[in-house]
Motif scaffolding. Structure first.
Motif, PDB file in Angstrom:
ATOM      1  N   GLY A  22       0.787  -1.228   0.000  1.00 49.01           N
ATOM      2  CA  GLY A  22       0.000   0.000   0.000  1.00 49.01           C
ATOM      3  C   GLY A  22       0.821   1.281   0.000  1.00 49.01           C
ATOM      4  O   GLY A  22       0.264   2.360  -0.119  1.00 49.01           O
ATOM      5  N   GLU A  93       5.047   6.318   8.682  1.00 52.30           N
ATOM      6  CA  GLU A  93       4.755   5.440   7.549  1.00 52.30           C
ATOM      7  C   GLU A  93       5.421   5.887   6.254  1.00 52.30           C
ATOM      8  O   GLU A  93       5.569   5.097   5.339  1.00 52.30           O
ATOM      9  N   ASP A  94       5.802   7.150   6.159  1.00 53.08           N
ATOM     10  CA  ASP A  94       6.451   7.626   4.940  1.00 53.08           C
ATOM     11  C   ASP A  94       7.775   6.906   4.694  1.00 53.08           C
ATOM     12  O   ASP A  94       8.127   6.629   3.549  1.00 53.08           O
ATOM     13  N   HIS A 135      15.071  13.647  -3.265  1.00 50.42           N
ATOM     14  CA  HIS A 135      15.452  15.005  -2.856  1.00 50.42           C
ATOM     15  C   HIS A 135      15.109  15.427  -1.430  1.00 50.42           C
ATOM     16  O   HIS A 135      15.551  16.479  -0.999  1.00 50.42           O
ATOM     17  N   HIS A 136      14.308  14.636  -0.687  1.00 51.15           N
ATOM     18  CA  HIS A 136      13.927  15.075   0.666  1.00 51.15           C
ATOM     19  C   HIS A 136      14.890  14.619   1.764  1.00 51.15           C
ATOM     20  O   HIS A 136      14.820  15.143   2.879  1.00 51.15           O
ATOM     21  N   GLY A 144      10.030  11.980   3.629  1.00 47.83           N
ATOM     22  CA  GLY A 144       9.267  11.892   2.382  1.00 47.83           C
ATOM     23  C   GLY A 144       9.731  10.811   1.408  1.00 47.83           C
ATOM     24  O   GLY A 144      10.024  11.117   0.249  1.00 47.83           O
ATOM     25  N   ASP A 171       9.926  17.918  -9.834  1.00 48.45           N
ATOM     26  CA  ASP A 171       9.016  17.094  -9.022  1.00 48.45           C
ATOM     27  C   ASP A 171       7.936  18.017  -8.455  1.00 48.45           C
ATOM     28  O   ASP A 171       8.182  19.190  -8.185  1.00 48.45           O
ATOM     29  N   HIS A 173       6.811  18.079  -5.587  1.00 51.79           N
ATOM     30  CA  HIS A 173       7.167  18.488  -4.220  1.00 51.79           C
ATOM     31  C   HIS A 173       8.410  19.387  -4.223  1.00 51.79           C
ATOM     32  O   HIS A 173       9.241  19.299  -5.143  1.00 51.79           O
ATOM     33  N   ASP A 259       5.723  13.015 -10.561  1.00 50.53           N
ATOM     34  CA  ASP A 259       4.431  13.257  -9.898  1.00 50.53           C
ATOM     35  C   ASP A 259       3.855  14.611 -10.308  1.00 50.53           C
ATOM     36  O   ASP A 259       2.749  14.969  -9.884  1.00 50.53           O
ATOM     37  N   GLY A 296       9.883  11.535  -7.580  1.00 50.22           N
ATOM     38  CA  GLY A 296       8.527  11.074  -7.332  1.00 50.22           C
ATOM     39  C   GLY A 296       7.861  10.557  -8.590  1.00 50.22           C
ATOM     40  O   GLY A 296       8.438  10.591  -9.691  1.00 50.22           O
ATOM     41  N   TYR A 298       3.819   8.399  -8.962  1.00 53.69           N
ATOM     42  CA  TYR A 298       3.048   7.389  -8.232  1.00 53.69           C
ATOM     43  C   TYR A 298       1.961   6.714  -9.047  1.00 53.69           C
ATOM     44  O   TYR A 298       1.335   5.776  -8.572  1.00 53.69           O
TER      45      TYR A 298
HETATM   46  N1  ZLM Z   1       1.336  10.142   6.595  1.00 50.77           N
HETATM   47  N2  ZLM Z   1       0.970   3.881   3.192  1.00 50.77           N
HETATM   48  C1  ZLM Z   1       7.011  12.774  -1.733  1.00 50.77           C
HETATM   49  C2  ZLM Z   1       6.824  12.442  -0.273  1.00 50.77           C
HETATM   50  C3  ZLM Z   1       5.449  12.804   0.241  1.00 50.77           C
HETATM   51  C4  ZLM Z   1       3.253  13.538   5.916  1.00 50.77           C
HETATM   52  C5  ZLM Z   1       0.920  12.518   5.950  1.00 50.77           C
HETATM   53  C6  ZLM Z   1       1.523   8.783   6.115  1.00 50.77           C
HETATM   54  C7  ZLM Z   1       1.821  10.093   1.634  1.00 50.77           C
HETATM   55  C8  ZLM Z   1       1.361   8.729   1.866  1.00 50.77           C
HETATM   56  C9  ZLM Z   1       2.626   5.586   3.397  1.00 50.77           C
HETATM   57  C10 ZLM Z   1       0.558   2.494   3.400  1.00 50.77           C
HETATM   58  C11 ZLM Z   1       8.792  12.878  -3.555  1.00 50.77           C
HETATM   59  C12 ZLM Z   1       3.158  13.697   4.404  1.00 50.77           C
HETATM   60  C13 ZLM Z   1       1.010  11.059   5.470  1.00 50.77           C
HETATM   61  C14 ZLM Z   1       0.266   8.073   5.721  1.00 50.77           C
HETATM   62  C15 ZLM Z   1       2.481  12.015   7.764  1.00 50.77           C
HETATM   63  C16 ZLM Z   1       2.958  11.932   1.789  1.00 50.77           C
HETATM   64  C17 ZLM Z   1       2.202   4.292   3.591  1.00 50.77           C
HETATM   65  C18 ZLM Z   1      -0.338   7.041   1.667  1.00 50.77           C
HETATM   66  C19 ZLM Z   1       0.505   6.115   2.320  1.00 50.77           C
HETATM   67  O1  ZLM Z   1      -1.027   4.349   2.224  1.00 50.77           O
HETATM   68  C20 ZLM Z   1       0.085   4.747   2.572  1.00 50.77           C
HETATM   69  C21 ZLM Z   1       0.611   2.085   4.822  1.00 50.77           C
HETATM   70  C22 ZLM Z   1       1.775   6.522   2.737  1.00 50.77           C
HETATM   71  C23 ZLM Z   1       2.187   7.839   2.513  1.00 50.77           C
HETATM   72  C24 ZLM Z   1       0.093   8.330   1.446  1.00 50.77           C
HETATM   73  N3  ZLM Z   1       2.822  10.689   2.295  1.00 50.77           N
HETATM   74  C25 ZLM Z   1       1.324  10.998   0.705  1.00 50.77           C
HETATM   75  N4  ZLM Z   1       2.065  12.125   0.838  1.00 50.77           N
HETATM   76  C26 ZLM Z   1       3.976  12.922   2.248  1.00 50.77           C
HETATM   77  C27 ZLM Z   1       5.358  12.603   1.705  1.00 50.77           C
HETATM   78  C28 ZLM Z   1       8.349  12.275  -2.218  1.00 50.77           C
HETATM   79  O2  ZLM Z   1       7.876  12.577  -4.565  1.00 50.77           O
HETATM   80  O3  ZLM Z   1       8.910  14.270  -3.510  1.00 50.77           O
HETATM   81  C29 ZLM Z   1      10.192  12.374  -3.963  1.00 50.77           C
HETATM   82  C30 ZLM Z   1      10.349  10.924  -4.056  1.00 50.77           C
HETATM   83  N5  ZLM Z   1       4.005  12.954   3.680  1.00 50.77           N
HETATM   84  O4  ZLM Z   1       2.344  14.437   3.882  1.00 50.77           O
HETATM   85  C31 ZLM Z   1       2.207  12.939   6.625  1.00 50.77           C
HETATM   86  C32 ZLM Z   1       2.531  14.341   6.814  1.00 50.77           C
HETATM   87  C33 ZLM Z   1       2.543  10.553   7.292  1.00 50.77           C
END
Ligand code: ZLM
Ligand code: CA
Ligand code: ZN
Length: 373
Positions: A22, A93-94, A135-136, A144, A171, A173, A259, A296, A298
């Motif tokens: 997931g 979880e990130d 990059h994060h 991230g 990207d 982000h 992304d 990124g 997805y």
């Molecule tokens: N939660 N699972 C871009 C990095 C974006 C931080 C909000 C985690 C997710 C996302 C992880 C399955 C680049 C935040 C999100 C849920 C705190 C982000 C695991 C869904 C899932 O279903 C998920 C268990 C997960 C993570 C969504 N996280 C969406 N957006 C961002 C990080 C990286 O593209 O720039 C370069 C590669 N994180 O918004 C939270 C605040 C953690």
């Protein structure tokens, strides 16, 4: 100038890593990209190289010893106790402690460092590592979906040879880890285009433009939802042209995070494959030594389309490429049209509204014109 020597870094193992069920980040997209590149017959047109794996010593050129030591030992089983007893290097979880996380990082970073070395030696005009672009990642922590900042490591390698390096990040982000690493130097100019406002990681305000000797050497171009090709090109080209004229970089690193494409699971822009790849074409035409990195992305069938097309752009064969996809291992993923395309959708572009686009462009230019030429 039209035919450039291209080095392409790929490790067959990279697609086997998984961030966990997931999780949106899917290393498998690198393998899908490679399969498309291969099916299009592009492998014969470039130097295909398997990167050396980056060692902990390579990584501590930027990261702290403590963090890399932790990363090299952590596993899904030990993550909890190591985090409990030690400091918090991985957060939530990130950035899970997935199986093989250190090996994954050493492939990603190894490719970017090798790409930098090859370009520094003058042995390639363009070097590609689609497994890079993370990059994060920070000096002492993961962030991230990024653990090791392969981009910072590649730029540090380039700085051994080149006086000035330009970093551009398309990207969706903000490229915060790379910006932070070079925020106070005038030898690296970082320029990120990104969604800004209630969006991860929250940094990248247009007013943030560097500190101390680095004042003016960080450029941030924040956008709203729905960015289209025309709006993006109308800002990207004049901003990058101005930077090339003024900064006169000796090499360029382009983070091609996918992304920012239309229909991305986490992104909120509306760029087509061509609108995204225009950045690659624009920088190829500059004739400067160039490194292309991933990032990124997805909606993985679109990521592989865009990066395969951008590989063709590096080779300057994008005009001749068949828009009907060739048979490949993941052919059924590309239905129902089986085309090399990422089309725009009908989402509203909030950027041209009430003069926002003009005002952002003006603010970025104002900061640049305040600098000595
Ligand atoms: N939660 N699972 C871009 C990095 C974006 C931080 C909000 C985690 C997710 C996302 C992880 C399955 C680049 C935040 C999100 C849920 C705190 C982000 C695991 C869904 C899932 O279903 C998920 C268990 C997960 C993570 C969504 N996280 C969406 N957006 C961002 C990080 C990286 O593209 O720039 C370069 C590669 N994180 O918004 C939270 C605040 C953690
Ligand atoms: Ca960006
Ligand atoms: Zn991103």
């Amino acid at each position: 100038m039209s035919k450039r020597r291209v080095a392409y870094y790929y490790d067959n193992d990279v697609g086997l890593f998984s961030y966990g069920l997931g999780h949106p980040m899917k290393p498998h997209r690198i393998r899908m990209t490679h399969d498309l590149v291969s099916a299009y017959g592009m492998l014969d047109k470039m130097h295909v190289l398997r990167p050396r794996r980056a060692s902990p010593e390579n990584m501590t050129a930027f990261h702290t010893d403590e963090y890399i030591h932790f990363l090299s030992r952590v596993s899904p089983e030990t993550a909890e106790e190591m985090t409990y007893h030690g400091s918090r290097f991985l957060v939530g979880e990130d950035n899970p402690a997935f199986e093989g996380v250190f090996e994954f990082c050493s492939i990603s970073a190894g490719g970017s460092i090798d790409a930098a070395r090859r370009v520094s030696l003058g042995a390639a005009d363009i070097a590609i590592n689609w497994a890079g672009g993370l990059h994060h990642a920070k000096k002492r922590e993961a962030s991230g979906f990024c653990y090791v900042n392969d981009i910072v490591l590649a730029i540090l390698e380039l700085l051994r040879t080149f006086p000035r390096v330009l970093y551009i990040d398309i990207d969706c982000h903000h490229g915060d880890g790379v910006e932070e690493a070079f925020y106070t130097t005038d030898r690296v100019l970082t320029c990120s285009f990104h969604k800004f406002g209630e969006y991860f990681p929250g940094t990248g305000h247009v007013d943030d433009h560097g500190r101390d000797k680095g004042v003016g050497y960080a450029v941030n171009v924040p956008f709203r939802d729905g960015l289209t090709d025309a709006a993006f090109k109308g800002v990207f080209e004049p901003v990058v042209e101005r930077i090339l004229d003024w900064f006169q970089p000796s090499a360029v690193v382009l983070q091609c995070g996918a992304d920012s494409l239309s229909g991305d699971k986490l992104g909120c822009f509306n760029l087509t494959m061509e609108g995204h790849a225009n950045s690659v074409q624009y920088l190829r035409k500059s004739g400067l030594p160039l490194i292309l990195l991933g990032g990124g992305g997805y909606t993985i069938k679109n990521v592989s389309r865009a990066w395969a097309y951008e590989t063709a752009c590096a080779l300057n064969v994008e005009e001749t490429i068949d828009r009907n996809l060739p048979w490949n291992a993941y052919f059924e993923w590309f239905g129902p049209r089986y085309r090399l395309e990422v089309a725009e959708n009908n989402m509203d572009d909030l950027n041209p509204k009430d003069g926002y686009l003009e005002s952002i462009k003006e603010q970025v230019f104002k900061q640049m014109s305040a600098l000595p030429f």
